[in-house]
Every structure is written in C-alpha cells, then in structure tokens.
Motif scaffolding. Sequence first.
Motif, PDB file in Angstrom:
ATOM      1  N   CYS A  88       0.758  -1.288   0.061  1.00  0.00           N
ATOM      2  CA  CYS A  88      -0.107  -0.003  -0.078  1.00  0.00           C
ATOM      3  C   CYS A  88       0.881   1.167   0.056  1.00  0.00           C
ATOM      4  N   ARG A  89       1.759   0.968   0.490  1.00  0.00           N
ATOM      5  CA  ARG A  89       2.913   2.392   0.792  1.00  0.00           C
ATOM      6  C   ARG A  89       3.518   2.721  -0.701  1.00  0.00           C
ATOM      7  N   ILE A  90       3.815   1.621  -1.504  1.00  0.00           N
ATOM      8  CA  ILE A  90       4.399   1.582  -2.583  1.00  0.00           C
ATOM      9  C   ILE A  90       3.283   2.466  -3.753  1.00  0.00           C
ATOM     10  N   VAL A  91       2.036   1.644  -3.453  1.00  0.00           N
ATOM     11  CA  VAL A  91       0.855   1.969  -4.494  1.00  0.00           C
ATOM     12  C   VAL A  91       0.496   3.569  -4.108  1.00  0.00           C
ATOM     13  N   ALA A  92       0.703   3.986  -3.049  1.00  0.00           N
ATOM     14  CA  ALA A  92       0.395   5.655  -2.651  1.00  0.00           C
ATOM     15  C   ALA A  92       1.643   6.212  -3.243  1.00  0.00           C
ATOM     16  N   GLU A  93       2.597   5.870  -3.032  1.00  0.00           N
ATOM     17  CA  GLU A  93       3.998   6.666  -3.657  1.00  0.00           C
ATOM     18  C   GLU A  93       3.794   6.871  -5.261  1.00  0.00           C
ATOM     19  N   LEU A  94       3.442   5.768  -5.798  1.00  0.00           N
ATOM     20  CA  LEU A  94       3.139   5.718  -7.296  1.00  0.00           C
ATOM     21  C   LEU A  94       2.005   6.576  -7.556  1.00  0.00           C
ATOM     22  N   ALA A  95       1.014   6.421  -7.102  1.00  0.00           N
ATOM     23  CA  ALA A  95      -0.078   7.222  -7.421  1.00  0.00           C
ATOM     24  C   ALA A  95      -0.049   8.513  -7.172  1.00  0.00           C
ATOM     25  N   GLU A  96       0.642   9.082  -6.033  1.00  0.00           N
ATOM     26  CA  GLU A  96       1.234  10.224  -5.878  1.00  0.00           C
ATOM     27  C   GLU A  96       1.997  10.762  -7.065  1.00  0.00           C
ATOM     28  N   LEU A  97       3.135  10.049  -7.362  1.00  0.00           N
ATOM     29  CA  LEU A  97       4.017  10.488  -8.509  1.00  0.00           C
ATOM     30  C   LEU A  97       3.190  10.621  -9.641  1.00  0.00           C
ATOM     31  N   SER A  98       2.132   9.801 -10.139  1.00  0.00           N
ATOM     32  CA  SER A  98       1.377  10.085 -11.480  1.00  0.00           C
ATOM     33  C   SER A  98       0.117  10.971 -11.147  1.00  0.00           C
ATOM     34  N   GLY A  99       0.042  11.682  -9.918  1.00  0.00           N
ATOM     35  CA  GLY A  99      -0.814  12.698  -9.993  1.00  0.00           C
ATOM     36  C   GLY A  99      -2.377  12.009  -9.618  1.00  0.00           C
ATOM     37  N   ARG A 100      -2.325  10.833  -9.072  1.00  0.00           N
ATOM     38  CA  ARG A 100      -3.720  10.323  -8.882  1.00  0.00           C
ATOM     39  C   ARG A 100      -3.770  10.303  -7.342  1.00  0.00           C
ATOM     40  N   ASP A 101      -4.209  11.568  -6.813  1.00  0.00           N
ATOM     41  CA  ASP A 101      -4.160  11.748  -5.360  1.00  0.00           C
ATOM     42  C   ASP A 101      -5.285  10.967  -4.539  1.00  0.00           C
ATOM     43  N   GLU A 102      -6.401  10.821  -5.405  1.00  0.00           N
ATOM     44  CA  GLU A 102      -7.599   9.788  -4.593  1.00  0.00           C
ATOM     45  C   GLU A 102      -6.961   8.499  -4.422  1.00  0.00           C
ATOM     46  N   ASP A 103      -6.133   7.778  -5.263  1.00  0.00           N
ATOM     47  CA  ASP A 103      -5.530   6.280  -5.339  1.00  0.00           C
ATOM     48  C   ASP A 103      -4.749   6.323  -4.109  1.00  0.00           C
ATOM     49  N   ALA A 104      -3.857   7.587  -3.946  1.00  0.00           N
ATOM     50  CA  ALA A 104      -2.778   7.712  -2.986  1.00  0.00           C
ATOM     51  C   ALA A 104      -3.569   7.563  -1.571  1.00  0.00           C
ATOM     52  N   ALA A 105      -4.648   8.652  -1.507  1.00  0.00           N
ATOM     53  CA  ALA A 105      -5.148   8.494  -0.267  1.00  0.00           C
ATOM     54  C   ALA A 105      -5.859   7.320   0.241  1.00  0.00           C
ATOM     55  N   TRP A 106      -6.579   6.667  -0.821  1.00  0.00           N
ATOM     56  CA  TRP A 106      -7.151   5.408  -0.741  1.00  0.00           C
ATOM     57  C   TRP A 106      -6.102   4.082  -0.015  1.00  0.00           C
ATOM     58  N   ALA A 107      -4.821   4.212  -0.891  1.00  0.00           N
ATOM     59  CA  ALA A 107      -3.838   3.304  -0.438  1.00  0.00           C
ATOM     60  C   ALA A 107      -3.244   3.576   1.011  1.00  0.00           C
ATOM     61  N   ARG A 108      -3.126   4.739   1.520  1.00  0.00           N
ATOM     62  CA  ARG A 108      -2.726   5.058   2.610  1.00  0.00           C
ATOM     63  C   ARG A 108      -3.679   4.789   4.014  1.00  0.00           C
ATOM     64  N   SER A 109      -4.976   4.939   3.450  1.00  0.00           N
ATOM     65  CA  SER A 109      -6.227   4.467   4.394  1.00  0.00           C
ATOM     66  C   SER A 109      -6.080   3.099   4.483  1.00  0.00           C
ATOM     67  N   VAL A 110      -5.789   2.615   3.499  1.00  0.00           N
ATOM     68  CA  VAL A 110      -5.815   0.934   3.602  1.00  0.00           C
ATOM     69  C   VAL A 110      -4.688   0.432   4.806  1.00  0.00           C
ATOM     70  N   LEU A 111      -3.493   1.043   4.503  1.00  0.00           N
ATOM     71  CA  LEU A 111      -2.488   0.934   5.262  1.00  0.00           C
ATOM     72  C   LEU A 111      -2.418   1.238   6.696  1.00  0.00           C
ATOM     73  N   GLU A 112      -3.152   2.357   6.725  1.00  0.00           N
ATOM     74  CA  GLU A 112      -3.449   2.935   8.011  1.00  0.00           C
ATOM     75  C   GLU A 112      -4.462   1.915   8.756  1.00  0.00           C
ATOM     76  N   SER A 113      -5.418   1.419   8.282  1.00  0.00           N
ATOM     77  CA  SER A 113      -6.411   0.544   8.752  1.00  0.00           C
ATOM     78  C   SER A 113      -5.711  -0.883   9.058  1.00  0.00           C
ATOM     79  N   LEU A 114      -4.737  -1.192   8.372  1.00  0.00           N
ATOM     80  CA  LEU A 114      -3.917  -2.633   8.660  1.00  0.00           C
ATOM     81  C   LEU A 114      -3.072  -2.243   9.988  1.00  0.00           C
ATOM     82  N   GLN A 115      -2.994  -1.257  10.352  1.00  0.00           N
ATOM     83  CA  GLN A 115      -1.752  -0.786  11.464  1.00  0.00           C
ATOM     84  C   GLN A 115      -2.264  -1.859  12.856  1.00  0.00           C
ATOM     85  N   PRO A 116      -3.142  -1.681  13.059  1.00  0.00           N
ATOM     86  CA  PRO A 116      -3.492  -2.467  14.530  1.00  0.00           C
ATOM     87  C   PRO A 116      -3.380  -4.044  14.230  1.00  0.00           C
TER      88      PRO A 116
END
Length: 183
Positions: free
Chosen positions: A1-29
């Motif tokens: 998810c971290r890499i997907v967020a980075e790639l999405a951000e680099l390609s200007g897909r901010d919504e996808d980057a936010a989604w990947a970060r939220s999934v990663l955050e939800s997995l943290q517990p």
Amino acid sequence: CRIVAELAELSGRDEDAAWARSVLESLQPALEAAWDGEWFIRGISATGAALGSAAAEEGRIYLEPNVWAVISGVTSPEQARTAMDSVHTHLATEHGVELCNPPHTKSMPGIGLSLLVFPPGHKENGGIFCHANSWAVVAEAMLGRGQRAYDYYRSYLPARYEDSAEVHQTEPYVYAQFTHGSY
C-alpha cells in the motif's frame, strides 16, 4: 500500500494515493497485534489460537511472516532486527532456513489436520524451501547484514554439497524445491 500510494502520488492520482494510505492505516492494528514479542505470528486459527506464537508447543515460529514484515517495510527497524534475529536463532540450520520450528506432529484446534499433510521436517512442516530462503537473504540484506544474507544463501547453494552428493542427492547445479528440515 505504501508503494501504491507513492506511485499514485507521483502520477498525480491523489485519490488513489489517499485510498492506499487509508488501507495501510487500517491494517496497522492487525500488524501490531501480530507481534509476539520476539517475532511475528503467522496467523490466527478459527478458534483464536495464534499460529507461530512463542506460547505454542509446535510451530512456534515461522519464516514467512518475519521476512515479509521486513521486506514490506511495515515494521519498525527494531522489530525487523529482532524478528530476523529470532529467525536466525530458531530456524537457521547449516542446510538453510526452515519454514517453521518445531514442526507439527498433531493437529491444532481451529486448523485441524492441514498442518500434518507432510511429516515433520518435510515441505511446509519445517522443511527448507529454496524460494523462501531467498526471502531471508533479501530481508537480511535490507537490514544491512550482508554477511548473514550471504551465509543463508551459501547454506542452500547446491554447489556447496558437491562433496556430499549422498546427502543432498542431486547434481551440484540443481536447486531442489526443498531440503528436509532438522527434525
């Protein structure tokens, strides 16, 4: 998810980057709950028993959750080193790194007999798999421990057994799928 967020951000897909970060955050517990003090557990059975826990009589530690915690970058550097030190202490042998130890000899509540498909020390039940050993090499290299990474690689390198073909039972250029574990 971290890499997907980075790639999405680099390609200007901010919504996808936010989604990947939220999934990663939800997995943290769940990731934090998987830490057993010295290593990561493999999973939870249908009855809630931890597979790969220090409290277990069999299958106390597994290779995969520990190497992938390091490779994926989901764990802290301290936990990564501790987990891989535990792998070294409990799973490393002169012939490679075992998948689990001690192997299973009886069924586990909530998992049943699936752990016993192979006898102790064979294949997934404590065997030494070449492909999984490569993950241990990568994890140690990522931690900057090149000598341990090399030692792991050398331990299952087929040419290492050229002088003891009766033990390894293959040609010195053949990577076997697995080697029997130490059990």
